[in-house]
Scaffold this motif. Structure first.
Motif, PDB file in Angstrom:
ATOM      1  N   PHE A  33       3.133  18.652   8.965  1.00 13.49           N
ATOM      2  CA  PHE A  33       2.206  18.078   7.992  1.00 13.49           C
ATOM      3  C   PHE A  33       2.914  17.066   7.102  1.00 13.49           C
ATOM      4  O   PHE A  33       2.408  15.975   6.850  1.00 13.49           O
ATOM      5  N   VAL A  34       4.105  17.407   6.630  1.00 11.36           N
ATOM      6  CA  VAL A  34       4.868  16.506   5.757  1.00 11.36           C
ATOM      7  C   VAL A  34       5.257  15.230   6.501  1.00 11.36           C
ATOM      8  O   VAL A  34       5.237  14.141   5.934  1.00 11.36           O
ATOM      9  N   LEU A  35       5.589  15.338   7.765  1.00 10.71           N
ATOM     10  CA  LEU A  35       6.001  14.159   8.529  1.00 10.71           C
ATOM     11  C   LEU A  35       4.821  13.287   8.958  1.00 10.71           C
ATOM     12  O   LEU A  35       4.941  12.067   9.026  1.00 10.71           O
ATOM     13  N   LEU A  36       3.679  13.873   9.229  1.00 11.61           N
ATOM     14  CA  LEU A  36       2.539  13.104   9.731  1.00 11.61           C
ATOM     15  C   LEU A  36       1.622  12.572   8.639  1.00 11.61           C
ATOM     16  O   LEU A  36       0.867  11.637   8.877  1.00 11.61           O
ATOM     17  N   THR A  37       1.672  13.124   7.448  1.00  8.84           N
ATOM     18  CA  THR A  37       0.799  12.664   6.367  1.00  8.84           C
ATOM     19  C   THR A  37       1.038  11.197   6.001  1.00  8.84           C
ATOM     20  O   THR A  37       0.073  10.437   5.880  1.00  8.84           O
ATOM     21  N   PRO A  38       2.277  10.723   5.841  1.00  9.81           N
ATOM     22  CA  PRO A  38       2.467   9.296   5.543  1.00  9.81           C
ATOM     23  C   PRO A  38       1.936   8.380   6.647  1.00  9.81           C
ATOM     24  O   PRO A  38       1.385   7.313   6.365  1.00  9.81           O
ATOM     25  N   VAL A  39       2.058   8.786   7.880  1.00 14.68           N
ATOM     26  CA  VAL A  39       1.534   7.979   8.989  1.00 14.68           C
ATOM     27  C   VAL A  39       0.011   7.905   8.903  1.00 14.68           C
ATOM     28  O   VAL A  39      -0.579   6.837   9.078  1.00 14.68           O
TER      29      VAL A  39
ATOM     30  N   PHE B 283      -1.844   8.240   6.157  1.00 11.24           N
ATOM     31  CA  PHE B 283      -2.199   7.405   5.015  1.00 11.24           C
ATOM     32  C   PHE B 283      -2.000   5.923   5.331  1.00 11.24           C
ATOM     33  O   PHE B 283      -2.808   5.077   4.939  1.00 11.24           O
ATOM     34  N   PHE B 284      -0.909   5.591   6.016  1.00 13.43           N
ATOM     35  CA  PHE B 284      -0.680   4.191   6.398  1.00 13.43           C
ATOM     36  C   PHE B 284      -1.809   3.679   7.277  1.00 13.43           C
ATOM     37  O   PHE B 284      -2.285   2.549   7.098  1.00 13.43           O
ATOM     38  N   MET B 285      -2.248   4.488   8.220  1.00 12.29           N
ATOM     39  CA  MET B 285      -3.341   4.066   9.109  1.00 12.29           C
ATOM     40  C   MET B 285      -4.641   3.867   8.324  1.00 12.29           C
ATOM     41  O   MET B 285      -5.388   2.914   8.583  1.00 12.29           O
ATOM     42  N   ILE B 286      -4.907   4.726   7.356  1.00 12.71           N
ATOM     43  CA  ILE B 286      -6.118   4.581   6.540  1.00 12.71           C
ATOM     44  C   ILE B 286      -6.042   3.310   5.705  1.00 12.71           C
ATOM     45  O   ILE B 286      -6.994   2.517   5.666  1.00 12.71           O
ATOM     46  N   PHE B 287      -4.905   3.074   5.040  1.00 11.57           N
ATOM     47  CA  PHE B 287      -4.762   1.873   4.215  1.00 11.57           C
ATOM     48  C   PHE B 287      -4.786   0.608   5.065  1.00 11.57           C
ATOM     49  O   PHE B 287      -5.322  -0.421   4.640  1.00 11.57           O
TER      50      PHE B 287
ATOM     51  N   THR C 260      -4.717  -6.998  -1.890  1.00 15.05           N
ATOM     52  CA  THR C 260      -4.068  -6.175  -0.868  1.00 15.05           C
ATOM     53  C   THR C 260      -3.877  -4.753  -1.380  1.00 15.05           C
ATOM     54  O   THR C 260      -3.747  -4.533  -2.585  1.00 15.05           O
ATOM     55  N   VAL C 261      -3.850  -3.827  -0.458  1.00 15.10           N
ATOM     56  CA  VAL C 261      -3.593  -2.430  -0.818  1.00 15.10           C
ATOM     57  C   VAL C 261      -2.121  -2.082  -0.674  1.00 15.10           C
ATOM     58  O   VAL C 261      -1.689  -1.040  -1.154  1.00 15.10           O
ATOM     59  N   PHE C 262      -1.347  -2.957  -0.027  1.00 13.40           N
ATOM     60  CA  PHE C 262       0.083  -2.747   0.136  1.00 13.40           C
ATOM     61  C   PHE C 262       0.833  -3.607  -0.878  1.00 13.40           C
ATOM     62  O   PHE C 262       0.630  -4.826  -0.913  1.00 13.40           O
ATOM     63  N   PRO C 263       1.697  -3.040  -1.692  1.00 10.69           N
ATOM     64  CA  PRO C 263       2.443  -3.837  -2.672  1.00 10.69           C
ATOM     65  C   PRO C 263       3.343  -4.854  -1.978  1.00 10.69           C
ATOM     66  O   PRO C 263       3.970  -4.562  -0.959  1.00 10.69           O
ATOM     67  N   GLY C 264       3.372  -6.055  -2.537  1.00  9.80           N
ATOM     68  CA  GLY C 264       4.251  -7.088  -1.995  1.00  9.80           C
ATOM     69  C   GLY C 264       3.657  -7.889  -0.842  1.00  9.80           C
ATOM     70  O   GLY C 264       4.251  -8.869  -0.417  1.00  9.80           O
ATOM     71  N   LEU C 265       2.517  -7.500  -0.346  1.00  8.41           N
ATOM     72  CA  LEU C 265       1.885  -8.214   0.759  1.00  8.41           C
ATOM     73  C   LEU C 265       1.031  -9.337   0.184  1.00  8.41           C
ATOM     74  O   LEU C 265       0.229  -9.114  -0.718  1.00  8.41           O
ATOM     75  N   ASP C 266       1.209 -10.551   0.689  1.00  8.27           N
ATOM     76  CA  ASP C 266       0.465 -11.706   0.192  1.00  8.27           C
ATOM     77  C   ASP C 266      -0.330 -12.297   1.357  1.00  8.27           C
ATOM     78  O   ASP C 266       0.254 -12.890   2.261  1.00  8.27           O
ATOM     79  N   LEU C 267      -1.634 -12.110   1.321  1.00  8.59           N
ATOM     80  CA  LEU C 267      -2.492 -12.611   2.395  1.00  8.59           C
ATOM     81  C   LEU C 267      -3.404 -13.704   1.867  1.00  8.59           C
ATOM     82  O   LEU C 267      -3.911 -13.614   0.747  1.00  8.59           O
TER      83      LEU C 267
END
Length: 161
Positions: free
Chosen positions: A41-47, A49-53, A135-142
């Motif tokens: 659970f700890v290893l897959l949760t960030p993945v 969340f990344f997919m959702i964002f 953007t929802v990701f910090p530092g990303l400029d689109l």
């Protein structure tokens, strides 16, 4: 006959006993894997969340692109219709239409739009829009870019030039 039946039942009994013993042994060693679910659970949760964002960012980008394209097309329509009748005023009217579209469709989505009125040829006018998007990701400029051009509409009398 009894001997054959007794031998067959004995073989079945041994196989069942072997499987029960194997299941008991597996049950006692299963206690070593008790924290595995938490680690997964700890290893897959960030993945997850990344997919959702990433999905949300994908939607934001394409909606902003559609808003910019709609605003550019509306501005170009206005420019094409008024460029022949009002040679200098078409730029201001087209800009007003573009600003109105952006205010109505996505004021928080199309950030700091750079709107340019273009006239590459004598009888062609158009609108170019370049804007940043949130953007929802910090530092990303689109940024999105939209462009729409077309010939100036000219009304001529029938049989005339």
């Amino acid at each position: 006959m009894r001997g054959v039946l007794k031998g067959a039942l004995g073989g079945v009994h041994r196989r069942v006993r072997h499987r029960v013993d194997a299941a008991r042994e597996a049950a006692t060693t299963r206690g070593d894997d008790s924290g595995m679910t938490a680690i997964e659970f700890v290893l897959l949760t960030p993945v997850l969340f990344f997919m959702i964002f990433a999905t949300v960012q994908f939607g934001l980008y394409f909606f902003a692109d559609h808003v910019a394209q709609a605003a550019a097309q509306a501005g170009a329509r206005k420019a094409r219709a008024t460029a022949d009748a009002q040679p200098g005023a078409w730029r201001g009217e087209a800009r007003d239409v573009v600003d109105s579209y952006i205010r109505q469709l996505g004021p928080q989505l199309v950030l700091s739009p750079d709107v340019k009125m273009v006239q590459p040829e004598q009888n062609t006018v158009g609108v170019e829009i370049t804007a940043r998007i949130p953007t929802v990701f910090p530092g990303l400029d689109l940024t999105v870019h939209a462009q729409s051009m077309g010939p100036v509409e000219r009304f001529v009398q029938e049989g005339g030039n």
